[in-house]
Design a protein around this motif. Structure first.
Motif, PDB file in Angstrom:
ATOM      1  N   TYR A 265       0.822  -1.206   0.000  1.00  0.00           N
ATOM      2  CA  TYR A 265       0.000   0.000   0.000  1.00  0.00           C
ATOM      3  C   TYR A 265       0.862   1.265   0.000  1.00  0.00           C
ATOM      4  O   TYR A 265       0.584   2.230  -0.721  1.00  0.00           O
ATOM      5  CB  TYR A 265      -0.921   0.006   1.219  1.00  0.00           C
ATOM      6  CG  TYR A 265      -2.128  -0.886   1.079  1.00  0.00           C
ATOM      7  CD1 TYR A 265      -3.043  -0.680   0.043  1.00  0.00           C
ATOM      8  CD2 TYR A 265      -2.356  -1.930   1.966  1.00  0.00           C
ATOM      9  CE1 TYR A 265      -4.161  -1.496  -0.090  1.00  0.00           C
ATOM     10  CE2 TYR A 265      -3.468  -2.749   1.842  1.00  0.00           C
ATOM     11  CZ  TYR A 265      -4.367  -2.533   0.806  1.00  0.00           C
ATOM     12  OH  TYR A 265      -5.458  -3.342   0.670  1.00  0.00           O
TER      13      TYR A 265
ATOM     14  N   ILE B  11      -0.839  -2.072  -5.039  1.00  0.00           N
ATOM     15  CA  ILE B  11      -2.157  -2.382  -4.478  1.00  0.00           C
ATOM     16  C   ILE B  11      -2.532  -3.836  -4.747  1.00  0.00           C
ATOM     17  O   ILE B  11      -3.098  -4.524  -3.883  1.00  0.00           O
ATOM     18  CB  ILE B  11      -3.203  -1.419  -5.069  1.00  0.00           C
ATOM     19  CG1 ILE B  11      -2.877   0.018  -4.642  1.00  0.00           C
ATOM     20  CG2 ILE B  11      -4.603  -1.803  -4.634  1.00  0.00           C
ATOM     21  CD1 ILE B  11      -3.715   1.066  -5.315  1.00  0.00           C
TER      22      ILE B  11
ATOM     23  N   ALA C 261      -0.695  -5.962  -2.334  1.00  0.00           N
ATOM     24  CA  ALA C 261      -1.248  -5.864  -0.984  1.00  0.00           C
ATOM     25  C   ALA C 261      -2.553  -6.639  -0.831  1.00  0.00           C
ATOM     26  O   ALA C 261      -2.854  -7.151   0.255  1.00  0.00           O
ATOM     27  CB  ALA C 261      -1.470  -4.395  -0.628  1.00  0.00           C
ATOM     28  N   ARG C 262      -3.311  -6.753  -1.894  1.00  0.00           N
ATOM     29  CA  ARG C 262      -4.627  -7.390  -1.808  1.00  0.00           C
ATOM     30  C   ARG C 262      -4.659  -8.806  -2.342  1.00  0.00           C
ATOM     31  O   ARG C 262      -5.685  -9.478  -2.243  1.00  0.00           O
ATOM     32  CB  ARG C 262      -5.650  -6.550  -2.574  1.00  0.00           C
ATOM     33  CG  ARG C 262      -5.849  -5.152  -2.004  1.00  0.00           C
ATOM     34  CD  ARG C 262      -6.917  -4.408  -2.770  1.00  0.00           C
ATOM     35  NE  ARG C 262      -8.201  -5.095  -2.708  1.00  0.00           N
ATOM     36  CZ  ARG C 262      -9.096  -4.938  -1.737  1.00  0.00           C
ATOM     37  NH1 ARG C 262      -8.819  -4.119  -0.733  1.00  0.00           N
ATOM     38  NH2 ARG C 262     -10.240  -5.574  -1.756  1.00  0.00           N
TER      39      ARG C 262
END
Length: 757
Positions: free
Chosen positions: A180, A228, A231-232
């Motif tokens: 992030y 992102i 991170a996900r």
């Protein structure tokens, strides 16, 4: 326990341990990587020798601090090759591909692209602008800080920081915070780069259409997206599945997003008129033409109607895609087409009015237009395509997968990405060329487009039938000379009733090239491989030599000149191509589309399958009942006919030519384009021709002229090593090189309803 290997030496044998063999292999690998670094040091840079000192370039390349950078590159390559098995698992993780793509995009922006068009600087690239901007007190301090007012390597440090953060997040899968943070910083840095360039543009107060900052923003945003995603997400990347899931979630939504971005930039940022002088956006264009005799409808469009049409189309296409509503899809498609036609009419109206007063030296409608109108046209085309895809989309019911079952099964029954990609290609082909500079428009028309057409024709002979033809350029010459004869531009004149315009000469050029293809193919039916290549090479040289020496017929080495441009006179339709190269691009686009549609049908026909059989094994094909004589002659004839069309276009567009336009080197280049793009693949042949004709022109401002062929050779060499099937390989060719078996997967494949027991 050590093992040993027998090594012959001096008539005897000595024993060497496996550990010693491994050390020797590592030493050889390290030496090879250092040699690669040495070669790169010689290739990269503008240093050149002089007549008095041939070693000057060598000393500047090697005996200078810059060699340390290339040595580090060699060490990095050595480490990557040595520890490749340990690196591979990380390459398959989510986020790696967008991180690499984003980082490469930013590097390209910092090294190759212009950041300003101002004539106040000798070099508009980032390297030339950065020190000047950092030291100029009149520029905003925040912008100067980006360019390195505090630390000269600030831009590169910013890139290194975000890449390191996202890479660390990929390495430590449970650290989503790093992803992030890295992603957020990358987006901030991208906006900072765009702001810094805007500050410089405001300070210079000069019409600027450079793309460096925009590309840097795109690269940083891509890195941000990768952070992102890291991170996900956890586990392996599935780029194809990801794009397919995005598309199948709401058919057409990716096109809606793309159309929204392009349209907003076209409406609110890009210039619509006089890009080199006034640099007028749509608002200023409306003001400039107020009270000048512009029609009320066009004035209303520039004032407010353009916004209404764009946002109405955008909302309808978005709603249709989100709701999967077929009727809304048709309405969005219809409104997009109507808005597109209205936009083109208005652009023609106000540019034609400006040309009447010779504004900025304009000589006709469509002159002196900026990129804004064309970007809006492209956006409307994409949005109309999104509506059409939604209207035509059929929802397929797929049973719910059991836990652990791949979702790819559901996607297999759904829609495909091909139609969406086709919409983007159509919009780009129609509306990107007008946004290019005059130089690139000329390159596109006189080089890229012609060689794409030639590569499509040669792909029939080399890619589909497997017949190596090194004399293909001869048919190109025949088409050109046929055009010159039928337009009355050779010493031998045609009968008065047969003197034609260039477009009317196309059927005659096709027929003559068909006959020439049969004449070439008939004597060579028993030849294969190298022998066939030598004979076709000789045929190409015979045509060139005959054209050069038959002065009473072909005008000899002086060639043909003053060939008229194409024209169409059918009832009220009166079109004549002139000095505007864009007109020739759209004419060429028509030729390419017609040929591709016909050849696409031909590839999947009985004749196309016969060519494939001959290419794989001619004896076996003949044993199955294929008339190999007829099929091979048809390959030569059909491929030659396409080259004849290219010859007609070339002669009428350039207006003059000599036999030296049809040398052997051109035949070899076309073969290289087909192989580079992917033999047997229509998209591959076109992509190969486009890339390898674009690359030398792109390198014109990047490397010394003497080094261009070296770089092109390096690109081809790398392609043949790492992607031997070509840029866009044919399915059959990909199977030949990679096999038919799919990669092992631990996932169970779901079975669609209606199949199985």
């Amino acid at each position: 326990m050590s093992t040993y290997t027998d090594v012959t030496k001096g008539g005897g044998q000595s024993r060497r341990s496996d550990a010693a063999e491994a050390r020797i292999a590592l030493a050889k690998r390290f030496a090879g990587c250092m040699f690669l670094a040495f070669v790169l040091a010689l290739m990269i840079g503008t240093q050149e020798g002089t007549q008095d000192d041939f070693g000057y370039a060598f000393r500047k390349s090697v005996f200078a601090p810059r060699i340390g950078i290339f040595a580090l590159i060699g060490v990095a390559v050595f480490l990557a090759v040595t520890f490749w098995p340990r690196i591979v698992p990380y390459l398959s993780r989510a986020g790696v591909r967008p991180l690499a793509a984003g980082a490469l995009t930013v590097v390209v922006s910092f090294t190759l692209l212009n950041w300003t068009d101002s004539t106040d600087l000798n070099n508009g690239k980032f390297g030339g602008l950065r020190p000047a901007a950092a030291q100029t007190g009149g520029i905003d301090p925040v912008a100067r800080l980006f360019f390195g007012s505090a630390f000269s390597l600030t831009p590169w440090l910013l890139l290194l920081i975000v890449v390191a953060l996202v890479a660390a997040a990929i390495r430590f899968e449970d650290s989503s915070t790093l992803g992030y943070v890295g992603g957020g910083l990358a987006i901030v840095f991208g906006i900072w780069a765009q702001y810094a360039q805007s500050a410089v543009r405001s300070f210079l107060d000069y019409p600027d259409h450079s793309t460096g900052a925009g590309v840097a923003l795109l690269g940083f945003v891509t890195i941000g997206v990768s952070g992102i995603v890291v991170a996900r997400s956890h586990g392996k990347a599935d780029s194809g599945g990801f794009f397919q899931r995005v598309y199948d979630w709401r058919p057409g939504m990716p096109l809606v997003a793309l159309g929204a971005v392009v349209g907003l930039v076209g409406l609110f940022s890009a210039a619509w008129f006089s890009p080199t002088d006034r640099n007028a956006g749509i608002g200023l264009t409306s003001t400039m033409f107020h009270g000048t005799g512009l029609s009320g409808f066009s004035a209303a469009y520039l004032a407010w109607l353009a916004y209404v049409l764009f946002f109405a189309t955008l909302i309808l296409a978005g709603a249709a895609s989100y709701l999967r509503h077929h009727l809304l899809g048709w309405v969005a498609a219809g409104l997009g087409v109507v808005s597109l036609l209205v936009t083109l009419y208005v652009m023609h109206d106000f540019s034609g009015l400006a040309a009447q007063s010779k504004f900025d030296g304009a000589t006709g409608a469509w002159d002196n237009l900026g990129t804004g109108g064309w970007m809006l046209c492209g956006a409307l085309t994409v949005l109309a395509g999104a509506g059409y895809l939604v209207a035509r989309h059929e929802q397929v019911e797929v049973p719910d997968a059991a836990p652990g079952v791949s979702s790819d099964a559901a996607l297999a029954a759904g829609s495909k990405l091909g139609p969406a990609l086709l919409v983007v290609i159509i919009a780009s082909a129609l509306f990107f060329p007008p946004t290019a500079t005059q130089f690139w428009q000329t390159v596109l028309v006189t080089e890229i487009g012609i060689y794409v057409l030639l590569a499509i024709g040669l792909n029939v002979v080399v890619g589909w039938a497997g017949l190596l033809d090194l004399g293909f350029i001869a048919f190109y010459a025949i088409g050109s000379y046929t055009t010159a004869y039928l337009t009355g531009r050779l010493p031998v004149k045609p009968p008065s009733f047969l003197e034609l315009t260039p477009l009317a000469a196309i059927p005659f050029a096709i027929v003559i090239c068909l006959v020439a293809g049969v004449l070439l193919g008939a004597p060579t039916l028993r030849l294969r491989g190298d022998y066939l290549a030598i004979v076709t090479l000789g045929f190409g040289e015979i045509i060139r030599v005959v054209a050069n020496n038959s002065t009473p017929v072909t005008n000899g080495s002086r060639g043909a000149f003053n060939i008229p441009p194409p024209e169409i006179h059918i009832g009220p339709l009166d079109i004549k191509w002139g000095d505007n190269v864009l007109g020739y691009w759209y004419l060429l686009l028509v030729f390419v589309v017609i040929v591709v549609l016909l050849f696409n049908r031909l590839e999947h026909s009985r004749l196309g399958r016969a060519w494939a059989a001959i290419r794989e094994d001619e004896v076996a094909a003949q044993a199955t009942g294929i008339n190999t004589v007829r099929v091979k002659l048809l390959a030569f004839a059909i491929g030659a006919s396409t080259s004849g069309v290219a010859g007609v276009y070339f002669a009428s567009q350039i207006g003059s030519f000599t036999p030296e336009n049809f040398i052997l080197n051109n035949s070899i280049l076309v073969v290289a384009y087909v192989v580079f793009g992917g033999m047997g693949s229509l998209p591959g042949a076109m992509a190969g021709a486009a890339v390898l004709t674009w690359l030398p022109e792109f390198l014109r401002d990047q490397v010394p002229a003497e080094d261009r062929q070296m770089w092109i050779g390096a690109v081809i060499l790398l392609m043949m090593i790492f992607r031997p099937a070509g840029l866009i390989p044919a399915r059959r060719r990909r199977a030949e090189l990679g096999g038919l078996d799919k990669k092992d997967s631990s996932e169970t494949t779901a079975v669609p309803a209606g199949e199985g027991m």
